[in-house]
Design a protein around this motif. Structure first.
Motif, PDB file in Angstrom:
ATOM      1  N   LEU A   1      90.026  42.119 -63.224  1.00 15.20           N
ATOM      2  CA  LEU A   1      88.936  42.923 -64.033  1.00 15.20           C
ATOM      3  C   LEU A   1      87.630  42.087 -64.385  1.00 15.20           C
ATOM      4  O   LEU A   1      87.957  41.406 -65.236  1.00 15.20           O
ATOM      5  N   GLY A   2      86.595  42.491 -64.050  1.00 10.10           N
ATOM      6  CA  GLY A   2      85.443  41.722 -64.141  1.00 10.10           C
ATOM      7  C   GLY A   2      85.495  40.358 -63.638  1.00 10.10           C
ATOM      8  O   GLY A   2      85.294  39.231 -64.300  1.00 10.10           O
ATOM      9  N   CYS A   3      85.593  40.183 -62.269  1.00 12.35           N
ATOM     10  CA  CYS A   3      86.014  39.157 -61.435  1.00 12.35           C
ATOM     11  C   CYS A   3      85.110  38.100 -61.335  1.00 12.35           C
ATOM     12  O   CYS A   3      85.170  36.990 -60.978  1.00 12.35           O
ATOM     13  N   GLY A   4      83.547  38.446 -61.521  1.00 15.64           N
ATOM     14  CA  GLY A   4      82.547  37.627 -61.259  1.00 15.64           C
ATOM     15  C   GLY A   4      82.489  37.077 -59.849  1.00 15.64           C
ATOM     16  O   GLY A   4      82.893  37.819 -58.949  1.00 15.64           O
ATOM     17  N   GLY A   5      82.248  35.816 -59.580  1.00 19.22           N
ATOM     18  CA  GLY A   5      82.236  35.363 -58.570  1.00 19.22           C
ATOM     19  C   GLY A   5      83.467  35.083 -57.825  1.00 19.22           C
ATOM     20  O   GLY A   5      83.664  34.390 -56.681  1.00 19.22           O
ATOM     21  N   GLY A   6      84.711  35.340 -58.360  1.00 18.36           N
ATOM     22  CA  GLY A   6      85.986  35.541 -57.838  1.00 18.36           C
ATOM     23  C   GLY A   6      86.921  34.248 -57.816  1.00 18.36           C
ATOM     24  O   GLY A   6      87.778  34.330 -57.328  1.00 18.36           O
ATOM     25  N   SER A   7      86.463  33.017 -58.778  1.00 19.00           N
ATOM     26  CA  SER A   7      87.342  32.354 -58.661  1.00 19.00           C
ATOM     27  C   SER A   7      88.620  32.428 -59.065  1.00 19.00           C
ATOM     28  O   SER A   7      89.559  31.571 -58.529  1.00 19.00           O
ATOM     29  N   HIS A   8      89.231  33.292 -60.033  1.00 20.90           N
ATOM     30  CA  HIS A   8      90.258  33.255 -60.539  1.00 20.90           C
ATOM     31  C   HIS A   8      91.208  34.043 -59.391  1.00 20.90           C
ATOM     32  O   HIS A   8      92.327  33.848 -59.230  1.00 20.90           O
ATOM     33  N   SER A   9      90.498  34.971 -58.789  1.00 21.42           N
ATOM     34  CA  SER A   9      91.155  35.748 -57.645  1.00 21.42           C
ATOM     35  C   SER A   9      91.521  34.805 -56.395  1.00 21.42           C
ATOM     36  O   SER A   9      92.464  34.879 -55.653  1.00 21.42           O
ATOM     37  N   LEU A  10      90.607  34.084 -56.218  1.00 21.76           N
ATOM     38  CA  LEU A  10      90.847  33.077 -55.045  1.00 21.76           C
ATOM     39  C   LEU A  10      92.103  32.251 -55.278  1.00 21.76           C
ATOM     40  O   LEU A  10      92.833  31.942 -54.402  1.00 21.76           O
ATOM     41  N   LEU A  11      92.295  31.623 -56.324  1.00 21.34           N
ATOM     42  CA  LEU A  11      93.321  30.907 -56.839  1.00 21.34           C
ATOM     43  C   LEU A  11      94.547  31.613 -56.608  1.00 21.34           C
ATOM     44  O   LEU A  11      95.445  31.256 -56.372  1.00 21.34           O
ATOM     45  N   LEU A  12      94.694  32.890 -57.279  1.00 21.39           N
ATOM     46  CA  LEU A  12      95.815  33.441 -57.105  1.00 21.39           C
ATOM     47  C   LEU A  12      96.090  33.615 -55.699  1.00 21.39           C
ATOM     48  O   LEU A  12      97.248  33.952 -55.249  1.00 21.39           O
ATOM     49  N   GLN A  13      94.996  34.151 -54.859  1.00 22.61           N
ATOM     50  CA  GLN A  13      95.314  34.575 -53.485  1.00 22.61           C
ATOM     51  C   GLN A  13      95.894  33.334 -52.829  1.00 22.61           C
ATOM     52  O   GLN A  13      96.794  33.213 -52.151  1.00 22.61           O
ATOM     53  N   GLU A  14      95.201  32.008 -53.121  1.00 25.14           N
ATOM     54  CA  GLU A  14      95.758  30.843 -52.355  1.00 25.14           C
ATOM     55  C   GLU A  14      97.467  30.534 -52.700  1.00 25.14           C
ATOM     56  O   GLU A  14      97.872  29.807 -51.989  1.00 25.14           O
TER      57      GLU A  14
ATOM     58  N   THR B   1      81.571  45.398 -61.514  1.00 27.46           N
ATOM     59  CA  THR B   1      80.362  46.479 -61.493  1.00 27.46           C
ATOM     60  C   THR B   1      79.315  46.054 -60.753  1.00 27.46           C
ATOM     61  O   THR B   1      78.439  46.755 -60.523  1.00 27.46           O
ATOM     62  N   SER B   2      79.314  44.611 -60.711  1.00 25.62           N
ATOM     63  CA  SER B   2      78.393  43.930 -60.145  1.00 25.62           C
ATOM     64  C   SER B   2      78.235  43.896 -58.524  1.00 25.62           C
ATOM     65  O   SER B   2      79.207  43.141 -58.180  1.00 25.62           O
ATOM     66  N   GLU B   3      77.259  44.501 -57.801  1.00 24.56           N
ATOM     67  CA  GLU B   3      77.336  44.418 -56.179  1.00 24.56           C
ATOM     68  C   GLU B   3      77.271  42.998 -55.835  1.00 24.56           C
ATOM     69  O   GLU B   3      77.854  42.461 -55.110  1.00 24.56           O
ATOM     70  N   HIS B   4      76.319  42.253 -56.647  1.00 21.90           N
ATOM     71  CA  HIS B   4      75.942  40.796 -56.346  1.00 21.90           C
ATOM     72  C   HIS B   4      77.534  40.199 -56.570  1.00 21.90           C
ATOM     73  O   HIS B   4      77.649  39.127 -55.486  1.00 21.90           O
ATOM     74  N   MET B   5      77.998  40.318 -57.689  1.00 25.77           N
ATOM     75  CA  MET B   5      79.261  39.424 -57.782  1.00 25.77           C
ATOM     76  C   MET B   5      80.362  39.765 -56.564  1.00 25.77           C
ATOM     77  O   MET B   5      81.185  38.563 -56.247  1.00 25.77           O
ATOM     78  N   ILE B   6      80.376  40.965 -56.168  1.00 26.77           N
ATOM     79  CA  ILE B   6      81.526  41.405 -55.447  1.00 26.77           C
ATOM     80  C   ILE B   6      81.130  40.764 -54.004  1.00 26.77           C
ATOM     81  O   ILE B   6      81.888  40.337 -53.363  1.00 26.77           O
ATOM     82  N   ARG B   7      79.761  40.534 -53.383  1.00 30.74           N
ATOM     83  CA  ARG B   7      79.329  40.027 -52.501  1.00 30.74           C
ATOM     84  C   ARG B   7      79.525  38.594 -52.347  1.00 30.74           C
ATOM     85  O   ARG B   7      80.171  38.180 -51.421  1.00 30.74           O
TER      86      ARG B   7
ATOM     87  N   THR C   1      88.571  43.177 -52.456  1.00 29.67           N
ATOM     88  CA  THR C   1      87.493  43.541 -53.579  1.00 29.67           C
ATOM     89  C   THR C   1      87.233  44.813 -53.729  1.00 29.67           C
ATOM     90  O   THR C   1      87.441  45.936 -52.873  1.00 29.67           O
ATOM     91  N   HIS C   2      86.787  45.117 -55.039  1.00 29.35           N
ATOM     92  CA  HIS C   2      86.350  46.690 -55.291  1.00 29.35           C
ATOM     93  C   HIS C   2      85.274  46.410 -56.163  1.00 29.35           C
ATOM     94  O   HIS C   2      85.038  45.997 -57.184  1.00 29.35           O
TER      95      HIS C   2
END
Length: 235
Positions: free
Chosen positions: A63-76, A86-92, A102-103
């Protein structure tokens, strides 16, 4: 222009533009925000964040993933993680970096979806905005947990920045809690302000208990920061 954080990161990531983004608060002067740090690797993450990622399990919401660094590491690591912001830019940016799920939206956008772990890092308590709103925020997040699920959230105790209580009240113009700050951003001639909350652990624990939640401090950082695990109290 709104969403200055997202705009700055998008410009940096997609267009290689290095316009400065400055952040200040009601108790600190303006400082330049590092876009590279928002895209950091595991080696650049503080120990607190690595501890939080190691504790994630099951279906995870970042939640509040920003540029996705934490999600990427978990995914790996093979984890099932959804990056939410809530930021379209961050999700992109997160999607372009390779985050698969992503959501764009808020925690309320998952009416039927439940998660085993909800991860809220980079001073996650800030998403509550104010101390008065903290119980409502924690309750809303906890309602998206599975039975036995956990919230992993970090924050900092800013008491070290004040010599005494009178000093804090003077700087904050009589506000009731020293960790409730006004946050100001400046980017390419545009300005944006919002409320941001830093909360000491004992206050977090009390606010969590007020809505039927248990908070446990599971890690202490070196800079007055900490990681808390929050779940529903079992009667």
């Amino acid at each position: 222009m709104t969403d200055l954080f997202g705009s700055a990161l998008s410009d940096f990531f997609f267009h290689k533009k290095k316009f400065p983004l400055y952040a200040s608060t009601s108790i600190s002067a303006a400082d330049r925000v590092s876009m590279k740090y928002l895209l950091r690797s595991s080696l650049q993450m503080p120990e607190l964040e690595r501890e939080a990622l190691a504790r994630c399990c099951g279906k995870i919401l970042d939640l509040g993933c920003g540029g996705g660094s934490h999600s990427l590491l978990l995914q790996e690591k093979g984890e099932n993680v959804v990056a939410c912001d809530t930021s379209e830019h961050m999700i992109r940016v997160a999607s372009a970096r390779g985050v698969l799920q992503t959501h764009l939206g808020t925690i309320a956008d998952f009416p039927d979806g439940l998660f085993d772990t909800i991860l809220i890092l980079m001073n996650g308590s800030g998403l509550a905005g104010t101390l008065d709103n903290l119980p409502n925020f924690l309750s809303a997040v906890a309602k998206k947990l599975t039975l036995g699920g956990q919230i992993l959230i970090d924050s900092s105790d800013l008491a070290y920045m004040f010599e005494d209580e009178e000093d804090a009240e003077s700087i904050l113009n009589g506000k009731s809690y020293y960790g409730e700050l006004d946050y100001h951003l400046s980017y390419r001639g545009h300005r944006e302000s919002f409320k941001w909350l830093y909360v000491d652990f004992e206050t977090l624990r009390e606010k969590a208990e007020s809505v039927g939640l248990l908070a446990e401090r599971v890690f202490e950082g070196k800079h007055h920061d900490y990681l808390a695990k929050i779940n529903w109290a079992i009667c």
